[in-house]
Structures are given as C-alpha cells and as structure tokens.
Design a protein around this motif. Structure first.
Motif, PDB file in Angstrom:
ATOM      1  N   PRO A 130       0.831  -1.211   0.000  1.00 13.61           N
ATOM      2  CA  PRO A 130       0.000   0.000   0.000  1.00 13.61           C
ATOM      3  C   PRO A 130       0.865   1.261   0.000  1.00 13.61           C
ATOM      4  O   PRO A 130       1.795   1.389   0.792  1.00 13.61           O
ATOM      5  CB  PRO A 130      -0.802  -0.134   1.301  1.00 13.61           C
ATOM      6  N   GLY A 131       0.549   2.186  -0.891  1.00 15.46           N
ATOM      7  CA  GLY A 131       1.284   3.437  -0.983  1.00 15.46           C
ATOM      8  C   GLY A 131       2.480   3.407  -1.915  1.00 15.46           C
ATOM      9  O   GLY A 131       2.977   4.464  -2.321  1.00 15.46           O
ATOM     10  N   ALA A 132       2.975   2.219  -2.272  1.00 16.58           N
ATOM     11  CA  ALA A 132       4.180   2.111  -3.107  1.00 16.58           C
ATOM     12  C   ALA A 132       3.959   2.698  -4.493  1.00 16.58           C
ATOM     13  O   ALA A 132       4.825   3.404  -5.027  1.00 16.58           O
ATOM     14  CB  ALA A 132       4.614   0.649  -3.217  1.00 16.58           C
ATOM     15  N   LEU A 133       2.812   2.440  -5.087  1.00 14.98           N
ATOM     16  CA  LEU A 133       2.547   2.938  -6.433  1.00 14.98           C
ATOM     17  C   LEU A 133       2.387   4.458  -6.438  1.00 14.98           C
ATOM     18  O   LEU A 133       2.830   5.133  -7.379  1.00 14.98           O
ATOM     19  CB  LEU A 133       1.297   2.266  -7.005  1.00 14.98           C
ATOM     20  N   ALA A 134       1.761   4.993  -5.411  1.00 18.97           N
ATOM     21  CA  ALA A 134       1.608   6.449  -5.324  1.00 18.97           C
ATOM     22  C   ALA A 134       2.965   7.127  -5.185  1.00 18.97           C
ATOM     23  O   ALA A 134       3.229   8.165  -5.819  1.00 18.97           O
ATOM     24  CB  ALA A 134       0.711   6.812  -4.134  1.00 18.97           C
ATOM     25  N   ARG A 135       3.845   6.543  -4.366  1.00 20.21           N
ATOM     26  CA  ARG A 135       5.180   7.121  -4.204  1.00 20.21           C
ATOM     27  C   ARG A 135       5.969   7.029  -5.505  1.00 20.21           C
ATOM     28  O   ARG A 135       6.690   7.956  -5.880  1.00 20.21           O
ATOM     29  CB  ARG A 135       5.916   6.412  -3.067  1.00 20.21           C
ATOM     30  N   ALA A 136       5.840   5.903  -6.206  1.00 20.21           N
ATOM     31  CA  ALA A 136       6.542   5.744  -7.477  1.00 20.21           C
ATOM     32  C   ALA A 136       6.055   6.770  -8.500  1.00 20.21           C
ATOM     33  O   ALA A 136       6.860   7.370  -9.234  1.00 20.21           O
ATOM     34  CB  ALA A 136       6.339   4.328  -8.007  1.00 20.21           C
ATOM     35  N   ALA A 137       4.747   6.998  -8.556  1.00 22.80           N
ATOM     36  CA  ALA A 137       4.198   7.969  -9.504  1.00 22.80           C
ATOM     37  C   ALA A 137       4.717   9.372  -9.211  1.00 22.80           C
ATOM     38  O   ALA A 137       5.061  10.133 -10.134  1.00 22.80           O
ATOM     39  CB  ALA A 137       2.673   7.943  -9.454  1.00 22.80           C
ATOM     40  N   LYS A 138       4.812   9.740  -7.940  1.00 20.85           N
ATOM     41  CA  LYS A 138       5.328  11.066  -7.586  1.00 20.85           C
ATOM     42  C   LYS A 138       6.784  11.223  -7.997  1.00 20.85           C
ATOM     43  O   LYS A 138       7.206  12.286  -8.476  1.00 20.85           O
ATOM     44  CB  LYS A 138       5.172  11.296  -6.082  1.00 20.85           C
TER      45      LYS A 138
END
Length: 319
Positions: A104-112
């Motif tokens: 959870p949260g890994a994809l959002a951090r990668a996108a940023k």
C-alpha cells in the motif's frame, strides 16, 4: 476481456496500471490480484495470461469483474506483458508476476517520483519477502553494483527486474515492448540497453516496496542454459565485439557446467544470423556503464559469496 471499472478522465482515475503476468498459477494469481485490487491507490489491474490451461481465466473473471484479462494462446514469457501494456490507459505501468504484489502506498510514491524526474523511465522496486525481513538478492546486487552516483529518485541502474518495476508506459511502447525471442531470459537486459541508449535512466526505488512469495526461484538445467544463451545474444545485438565474445565465453562455460555444451551450443549458434541482423551497438557511455556494473558484480560475488549464490538462484539475471 473485462472492462475496467474506472472511467478514463474521471476524478478518481488511477495514476498507475498494474500488469500481472501469469500462467497456470491459479491460486497464486488470485491471491495477488486480491491484494492489488485492495490497494488504496485503486490501480487498474490487467492480467496478462500466458496461455493458462487451468482455471485461471475463468476464476479471475468470476471473482474480479473489474479486472481486464489479456489472453495469449501460448507461453510468451515476458513478451506477455506487451499487449497488456498497450491497453493501459494510465501514464505509468507497474509490472509484476503472479507471485509479486506492491505494498500500500508504493505505487503512489513511485508515480510522484516519476512525475518529478522526467529523465527516469523505469523504477526498480525494492522486493522483500512476505515478512519484510529479507530483501531479494537481485535487489541487493542491483543496488550494490550501481554504476553511477545516486539521483534524487534513487541509485542509477544499468538493468532492472522485469517482474518488479514501474515504467513510463509511453517509453515501454516506444521500445516495442520485450523481444519475444528473449522472453524467457534477457529481454529486460536488451530493453535496459535500449533505454539507456535513448537517453533515459533506470533507478532503484527503495520507496516502491513490493512483496514476493517465494523469494527465491531455482532454475532447471535448460533454463540456466537458455538465460546464458540469451545474454550472449543480447551482447551480440548491442555491445562491442569484445563484450560479445566475453558473453559468448560465459555462456559456453554455463553450458559446460550444466553438461549441455553440445545442444545449448548449437542453439546459441542458430541465433547468430538473427542477432547479427539486429546488431546496433549502443553509445560508448552505455558500454562503459555495463562494464562498470560487471566489474562491480565480480567484486560483490567475490566478497559476499552467500548473497551471490542466492542471486544466481533467483533467476533475475544471468550475466
């Protein structure tokens, strides 16, 4: 093929699509897709099925009607990602196999991170076991052999793990996806060389956490030989003669250790014309990066043999 539940352009549209590659691992892929569809980022999920003959497709369609399923007629290996990525409607695509899922949260951090660093085309996730106490040895090797100074997105890499990465979808498409003839080893190495030659960067991203079960994978004799053969083919397609000859020597050494020198050697030779027709040597700075990585890798293997042994067995790269 099931339509995605997300409407393109809607306020809740996801930033990342996750493509899951699978073949005949019905229980494993169901568990992985369940984890991915429960992520707070609510990513689109596409399953790229490599010709499963079990109940994979029917069960996924029944349990996850919001998930798109792309079926191939046979086992296309990593080339199975290609058509699925073409269907993604998001700017970024995360690729994993059916035993790997993002935290959870890994994809959002990668996108940023990708938003902030336009030069980075691929982020390699940090892959850990289910309890997060052990890091995948391929990740340790990639980070330990980084050929350049870190950039703000993470250590610069010369390769990546095809089953645990986040791509700019446009870059993946511009590459033409993974080479089908290298789909069971070496396709990511060829893609990495072409990315670097085009001026892109690859980075190791600690913040993009992925879990994998099981953490290690043991290869058969035929798989070891195929990966060594493909690594030699990649060298003949993209690297100077010196490096291509060295890769061929390493492949022959693997064939000999696996007691398959004759059959594997013939298979290597059969691809000679195909590789030569596709030969396009990468720029000198990319060649230098690959040589730096190889020297660093030899140093790591010599200094930390236990990690090197696990890395060899993990199946992430056959250098």
């Amino acid at each position: 093929m099931n339509a995605s539940a997300h409407a393109s352009g809607s306020p809740s549209a996801p930033r990342v699509t996750v493509v899951v590659l699978t073949r005949n691992h019905v229980r494993q892929v169901v568990d992985t897709v369940a984890r991915l569809t429960a992520l707070p980022e609510q990513p689109d999920v596409i399953v790229a099925d490599n010709g499963s003959t079990d109940s994979t497709v029917s069960l996924l369609a029944s349990l996850f009607p919001q998930v798109r399923i792309v079926q191939s007629l046979g086992d296309r290996g990593m080339a199975g990602f290609n058509r699925a990525v073409l269907l993604a409607r998001t700017e970024y695509v995360a690729c994993c196999d059916d035993g790997t899922w993002f935290a959870p949260g890994a994809l959002a951090r990668a996108a940023k991170l990708l938003d902030a660093h336009a030069q980075v085309a691929v982020l390699n996730a940090r892959v850990v076991g289910g309890d997060e106490r052990e890091i995948h040895p391929a990740c340790l090797m990639l980070a330990a052999t980084s050929p350049g100074a870190d950039n703000p997105a993470g250590p610069v890499l010369a390769n990546f793990m095809a089953g645990a990465c986040i791509f700019r979808a446009s870059v993946f498409r511009a590459l033409g996806g993974y080479e089908a003839r290298l789909s069971h080893g070496g396709a990511e190495e060829l893609a990495a060389l072409d990315l670097l030659a085009a001026g892109h960067q690859i980075a190791y991203c600690e913040q993009a956490l992925a879990h994998r079960e099981p953490l290690y994978h043991w290869f058969t004799r035929a798989q070891h030989c195929a990966r060594a053969r493909n690594a030699a083919w990649v060298a003949w397609m993209r690297l100077p003669m010196r490096d291509a000859l060295a890769a061929t020597g390493r492949a022959l050494a693997v064939f000999a250790r696996q007691r398959s020198l004759g059959p594997a050697g013939v298979a290597l030779l059969r691809g000679a014309f195909w590789t030569w027709r596709r030969r396009r040597v990468v720029p000198p700075h990319v060649v230098l990066l690959t040589r730096q990585v190889r020297r660093a890798e030899r140093h790591v293997r010599a200094g930390i043999p236990a990690m090197a042994e696990k890395y060899d067995r993990s199946g992430q790269r056959a250098w």
